[in-house]
Design an enzyme around this catalytic site. Structure first.
Site, PDB file in Angstrom:
ATOM      1  N   ARG A 174       9.504  24.151   4.535  1.00 59.08           N
ATOM      2  CA  ARG A 174       8.587  25.271   4.274  1.00 59.08           C
ATOM      3  C   ARG A 174       7.220  24.836   3.748  1.00 59.08           C
ATOM      4  O   ARG A 174       6.517  25.599   3.105  1.00 59.08           O
ATOM      5  CB  ARG A 174       9.231  26.296   3.325  1.00 59.08           C
ATOM      6  CG  ARG A 174      10.479  26.947   3.914  1.00 59.08           C
ATOM      7  CD  ARG A 174      11.050  28.016   2.995  1.00 59.08           C
ATOM      8  NE  ARG A 174      12.161  28.697   3.633  1.00 59.08           N
ATOM      9  CZ  ARG A 174      13.422  28.275   3.588  1.00 59.08           C
ATOM     10  NH1 ARG A 174      13.729  27.166   2.937  1.00 59.08           N
ATOM     11  NH2 ARG A 174      14.380  28.947   4.199  1.00 59.08           N
ATOM     12  N   LYS A 234      -6.123  25.008  10.809  1.00 57.43           N
ATOM     13  CA  LYS A 234      -5.468  25.546  12.002  1.00 57.43           C
ATOM     14  C   LYS A 234      -4.632  24.431  12.637  1.00 57.43           C
ATOM     15  O   LYS A 234      -5.170  23.390  13.022  1.00 57.43           O
ATOM     16  CB  LYS A 234      -6.497  26.084  12.990  1.00 57.43           C
ATOM     17  CG  LYS A 234      -7.136  27.383  12.533  1.00 57.43           C
ATOM     18  CD  LYS A 234      -8.334  27.766  13.359  1.00 57.43           C
ATOM     19  CE  LYS A 234      -7.965  28.170  14.761  1.00 57.43           C
ATOM     20  NZ  LYS A 234      -9.121  28.711  15.511  1.00 57.43           N
ATOM     21  N   GLU A 284     -18.742  19.977  20.625  1.00 54.60           N
ATOM     22  CA  GLU A 284     -18.474  20.706  19.383  1.00 54.60           C
ATOM     23  C   GLU A 284     -19.669  20.628  18.429  1.00 54.60           C
ATOM     24  O   GLU A 284     -19.982  21.582  17.719  1.00 54.60           O
ATOM     25  CB  GLU A 284     -17.219  20.163  18.702  1.00 54.60           C
ATOM     26  CG  GLU A 284     -15.931  20.347  19.494  1.00 54.60           C
ATOM     27  CD  GLU A 284     -15.434  21.786  19.531  1.00 54.60           C
ATOM     28  OE1 GLU A 284     -16.084  22.672  18.947  1.00 54.60           O
ATOM     29  OE2 GLU A 284     -14.395  22.022  20.166  1.00 54.60           O
ATOM     30  N   LYS A 295     -18.910  24.191   9.304  1.00 52.11           N
ATOM     31  CA  LYS A 295     -17.511  24.600   9.471  1.00 52.11           C
ATOM     32  C   LYS A 295     -16.900  25.006   8.130  1.00 52.11           C
ATOM     33  O   LYS A 295     -16.193  26.014   8.034  1.00 52.11           O
ATOM     34  CB  LYS A 295     -16.696  23.464  10.088  1.00 52.11           C
ATOM     35  CG  LYS A 295     -15.201  23.776  10.218  1.00 52.11           C
ATOM     36  CD  LYS A 295     -14.836  24.207  11.607  1.00 52.11           C
ATOM     37  CE  LYS A 295     -13.382  24.643  11.706  1.00 52.11           C
ATOM     38  NZ  LYS A 295     -12.593  23.791  12.600  1.00 52.11           N
ATOM     39  N   GLU A 324      -9.346  33.588  10.284  1.00 53.97           N
ATOM     40  CA  GLU A 324      -9.947  33.993  11.556  1.00 53.97           C
ATOM     41  C   GLU A 324      -9.784  35.486  11.846  1.00 53.97           C
ATOM     42  O   GLU A 324      -9.443  35.902  12.944  1.00 53.97           O
ATOM     43  CB  GLU A 324      -9.354  33.169  12.708  1.00 53.97           C
ATOM     44  CG  GLU A 324     -10.243  33.134  13.939  1.00 53.97           C
ATOM     45  CD  GLU A 324      -9.719  32.167  14.990  1.00 53.97           C
ATOM     46  OE1 GLU A 324     -10.562  31.526  15.635  1.00 53.97           O
ATOM     47  OE2 GLU A 324      -8.492  32.064  15.173  1.00 53.97           O
ATOM     48  N   ARG A 347     -14.952  33.820  11.271  1.00 53.10           N
ATOM     49  CA  ARG A 347     -14.538  32.509  11.764  1.00 53.10           C
ATOM     50  C   ARG A 347     -14.451  32.464  13.286  1.00 53.10           C
ATOM     51  O   ARG A 347     -14.512  31.384  13.894  1.00 53.10           O
ATOM     52  CB  ARG A 347     -13.187  32.113  11.136  1.00 53.10           C
ATOM     53  CG  ARG A 347     -12.731  30.716  11.523  1.00 53.10           C
ATOM     54  CD  ARG A 347     -11.571  30.234  10.678  1.00 53.10           C
ATOM     55  NE  ARG A 347     -11.099  28.943  11.153  1.00 53.10           N
ATOM     56  CZ  ARG A 347     -10.227  28.186  10.510  1.00 53.10           C
ATOM     57  NH1 ARG A 347      -9.723  28.596   9.356  1.00 53.10           N
ATOM     58  NH2 ARG A 347      -9.836  27.035  11.006  1.00 53.10           N
ATOM     59  N   ASN A 407     -15.364  29.912  17.932  1.00 52.40           N
ATOM     60  CA  ASN A 407     -14.768  29.876  19.261  1.00 52.40           C
ATOM     61  C   ASN A 407     -15.805  29.931  20.381  1.00 52.40           C
ATOM     62  O   ASN A 407     -15.438  29.966  21.558  1.00 52.40           O
ATOM     63  CB  ASN A 407     -13.788  31.045  19.425  1.00 52.40           C
ATOM     64  CG  ASN A 407     -12.601  30.921  18.497  1.00 52.40           C
ATOM     65  OD1 ASN A 407     -11.995  29.870  18.388  1.00 52.40           O
ATOM     66  ND2 ASN A 407     -12.281  32.011  17.804  1.00 52.40           N
ATOM     67  N   HIS A 451     -15.392  28.342  23.862  1.00 53.10           N
ATOM     68  CA  HIS A 451     -13.974  28.041  24.034  1.00 53.10           C
ATOM     69  C   HIS A 451     -13.227  29.061  24.897  1.00 53.10           C
ATOM     70  O   HIS A 451     -12.123  28.767  25.353  1.00 53.10           O
ATOM     71  CB  HIS A 451     -13.299  27.936  22.666  1.00 53.10           C
ATOM     72  CG  HIS A 451     -13.686  26.708  21.898  1.00 53.10           C
ATOM     73  ND1 HIS A 451     -14.978  26.467  21.494  1.00 53.10           N
ATOM     74  CD2 HIS A 451     -12.959  25.649  21.469  1.00 53.10           C
ATOM     75  CE1 HIS A 451     -15.024  25.315  20.841  1.00 53.10           C
ATOM     76  NE2 HIS A 451     -13.811  24.799  20.820  1.00 53.10           N
ATOM     77  N   HIS A 497     -11.302  26.811  27.114  1.00 55.44           N
ATOM     78  CA  HIS A 497      -9.838  26.734  27.077  1.00 55.44           C
ATOM     79  C   HIS A 497      -9.227  27.150  28.407  1.00 55.44           C
ATOM     80  O   HIS A 497      -8.218  26.580  28.849  1.00 55.44           O
ATOM     81  CB  HIS A 497      -9.294  27.613  25.955  1.00 55.44           C
ATOM     82  CG  HIS A 497      -9.366  26.999  24.600  1.00 55.44           C
ATOM     83  ND1 HIS A 497      -9.107  27.706  23.445  1.00 55.44           N
ATOM     84  CD2 HIS A 497      -9.662  25.738  24.204  1.00 55.44           C
ATOM     85  CE1 HIS A 497      -9.237  26.903  22.392  1.00 55.44           C
ATOM     86  NE2 HIS A 497      -9.582  25.707  22.841  1.00 55.44           N
ATOM     87  N   HIS A 516     -10.831  18.226  26.286  1.00 55.41           N
ATOM     88  CA  HIS A 516     -11.277  19.409  25.554  1.00 55.41           C
ATOM     89  C   HIS A 516     -12.800  19.536  25.493  1.00 55.41           C
ATOM     90  O   HIS A 516     -13.361  20.587  25.838  1.00 55.41           O
ATOM     91  CB  HIS A 516     -10.690  19.393  24.143  1.00 55.41           C
ATOM     92  CG  HIS A 516     -11.123  20.535  23.295  1.00 55.41           C
ATOM     93  ND1 HIS A 516     -10.714  21.835  23.532  1.00 55.41           N
ATOM     94  CD2 HIS A 516     -11.947  20.595  22.213  1.00 55.41           C
ATOM     95  CE1 HIS A 516     -11.257  22.638  22.628  1.00 55.41           C
ATOM     96  NE2 HIS A 516     -12.014  21.913  21.831  1.00 55.41           N
TER      97      HIS A 516
END
Length: 373
Positions: free
Chosen positions: A126, A148, A190, A232, A242, A246, A250, A253, A257, A270
Site C-alpha cells: 500500500r 504520475k 517537452e 512543472k 490534474e 495541471r 498535456n 499530447h 499520444h 514519445h
C-alpha cells in the site's frame, strides 16, 4: 563529490513536498544524497539494460558504501516494457527479497522506468518510498516530477496507474552524454512545450540556444532542465491530481499520444510524437480561431530547429479520432484540448469531432504527405 553548482526546486505539496536537485555528476554519488533523505536498508534499483551498462555499477557501489542494501532489478528497455506484466515481475522481486514498508525503490532510467517504479512503489504494501534518478531529457524535465505513475494498456497510453509522489528527484544533466541522439532530440519536445504553455521568454531563449543544447553545452542544458522543472513544479503544486490547471501540461499530447498508440509504440518514440502534436495542435487552434497563424509557424520553426518532424502523417481521420478518444483526459466522452492563444498562454476547450475532421482535411489539402496508416 566534486564541487559543482546545484539547483534545488521544491515541489510544494504540504506533507508530500519534496526537492528536485539538479547537480552535474550526481548519478555516481546517490548514496550520500539518499542517506540525507533519511532512507535506510533495502533499496530496489530499477533500471533497464541500456542504462545499467552506464550507471548501475557506480550507483550500487555508492549505495553500498552509504550503508544501503541495494537489489538490482534490470528490465528490457522501451515503451513496450510498460505493462502490468512488468509490474508483476517487479513485485515478485520485492516479495522474494522480503522488502518491507520501510524499504524503498530507486528509478534509475527514463520515463518508462520512472513510471514503472513509481507504480510498483505505490501499490507494494500500500505504498513505499521511491526516488527518481532520471537519465533521459524527457524524464528529467517532465515525467520524473509530479507523482504520475503507471503503465500502458494495449489500447491507450498511461490508462492504468496511481498518483504517488517521489521522496526526491535527483537529476544529473551529464547522463545526457550517454543518451542516444534520437532520444536526446526527442526530449526537446517537452522542453519546447513549457515555453508555449507558460513562459514566452523561455521559448525565445530556446529559439536562440537550441544549437548550444544540441552540442551538449552544460550551462545551456542545466538552464533548460532547471526552468522546465520550475514550471512543472509550480503547475503541480497548484493542481496535484490534474483536476484543472495541471491539464495544460498535456499540450501536444492529445495528438501525440494518439500517434504513439496508432504506431503500436514502435513507429514514434514519445518525444517525436509530442513534437508533431505541439505543431499540429497549434495549427488546430489556428483553425478554430483561437490563435493567429504566427503561433503554429513559430512553434514549427523551433521544433524543426531541434531536429524533430513537425508534419502530420497521412492517417485516416476515424483512426485518429478513435485513438484520441481513448486518451485518459477525455471527460464525459468529450475530448478536451489544450490550445495556445499565443506563445506563453494556453486555454482548455472541448474539441468537436466535425471540427477535427474538417481541420485534418485542410491539412491534407495544404500539404499531402505519405506516412504510417
Amino acid at each position: 563529490m566534486e564541487t559543482v553548482s546545484e539547483h534545488t526546486i521544491q515541489v510544494k505539496l504540504g506533507r508530500r513536498s519534496y526537492d528536485i536537485r539538479i547537480r552535474p555528476g550526481c548519478a555516481s554519488h546517490i548514496g550520500p544524497m539518499l542517506d540525507q533523505l533519511g532512507l535506510r536498508g533495502k533499496i530496489g534499483v530499477v533500471t533497464d539494460c541500456n542504462v545499467a551498462s552506464h550507471y548501475l555499477r557506480p550507483a550500487m557501489r555508492s549505495l553500498t558504501s552509504s550503508g544501503f542494501r541495494p537489489v538490482p532489478i534490470v528490465l528490457p528497455p522501451g515503451e513496450r516494457t510498460k505493462t502490468l506484466r512488468t509490474i508483476e515481475k517487479i513485485l515478485d522481486e520485492l516479495v522474494t527479497e522480503k522488502f518491507e514498508r520501510r524499504s524503498s525503490l530507486l528509478a534509475l532510467g527514463g520515463g518508462v522506468i520512472g513510471d514503472l517504479t513509481g507504480f510498483a512503489a505505490a501499490i507494494y504494501q500500500r505504498g513505499i518510498p521511491f526516488v527518481q534518478v532520471p537519465t533521459t531529457l524527457v524524464a528529467q524535465v517532465d515525467s520524473s516530477v509530479g507523482g504520475k505513475t503507471g503503465v500502458d494498456h494495449r489500447l491507450g497510453k498511461n490508462l492504468i496507474g496511481a498518483f504517488h509522489q517521489p521522496t526526491a528527484v535527483l537529476i544529473d544533466p551529464r547522463t545526457l552524454h550517454t543518451l542516444p541522439e534520437r532520444e536526446r532530440v526527442a526530449g526537446l519536445a517537452e522542453v519546447i512545450k513549457y515555453g508555449i504553455i507558460a513562459d514566452e521568454a523561455f521559448f525565445a531563449y530556446q529559439e536562440k540556444a537550441v544549437g548550444a543544447f544540441l552540442k551538449l553545452d552544460e550551462e545551456s542544458i542545466t538552464h533548460v532542465i532547471t526552468r522546465s522543472c520550475e514550471i512543472k513544479a509550480q503547475v503541480v503544486a497548484e493542481d496535484e491530481r490534474e483536476s484543472d490547471r495541471r491539464r495544460i501540461l498535456n499540450y501536444g499530447h492529445t495528438i501525440g499520444h494518439a500517434l504513439e498508440a496508432m504506431g503500436g509504440y514502435r513507429t514514434l518514440i514519445h518525444g517525436e510524437a509530442v513534437g508533431i502534436g505541439l505543431v499540429q495542435e497549434a495549427d488546430l487552434a489556428r483553425f478554430q480561431g483561437i490563435c493567429g497563424a504566427d503561433v503554429p509557424a513559430r512553434i514549427s520553426a523551433l521544433v524543426q530547429s531541434a531536429g524533430l518532424d513537425s508534419a502530420m502523417p497521412r492517417i485516416r481521420f476515424g483512426a485518429l479520432w478513435t485513438a484520441m478518444q481513448r486518451d485518459k483526459k477525455v471527460a464525459d466522452g468529450q475530448i478536451v484540448g489544450v490550445w495556445p492563444e499565443r506563445i506563453g498562454s494556453v486555454r482548455m476547450a472541448p474539441l468537436a469531432r466535425s471540427v477535427c475532421r474538417d481541420w485534418l482535411k485542410s491539412v491534407r489539402k495544404r500539404k499531402p504527405r505519405t506516412g504510417p496508416a
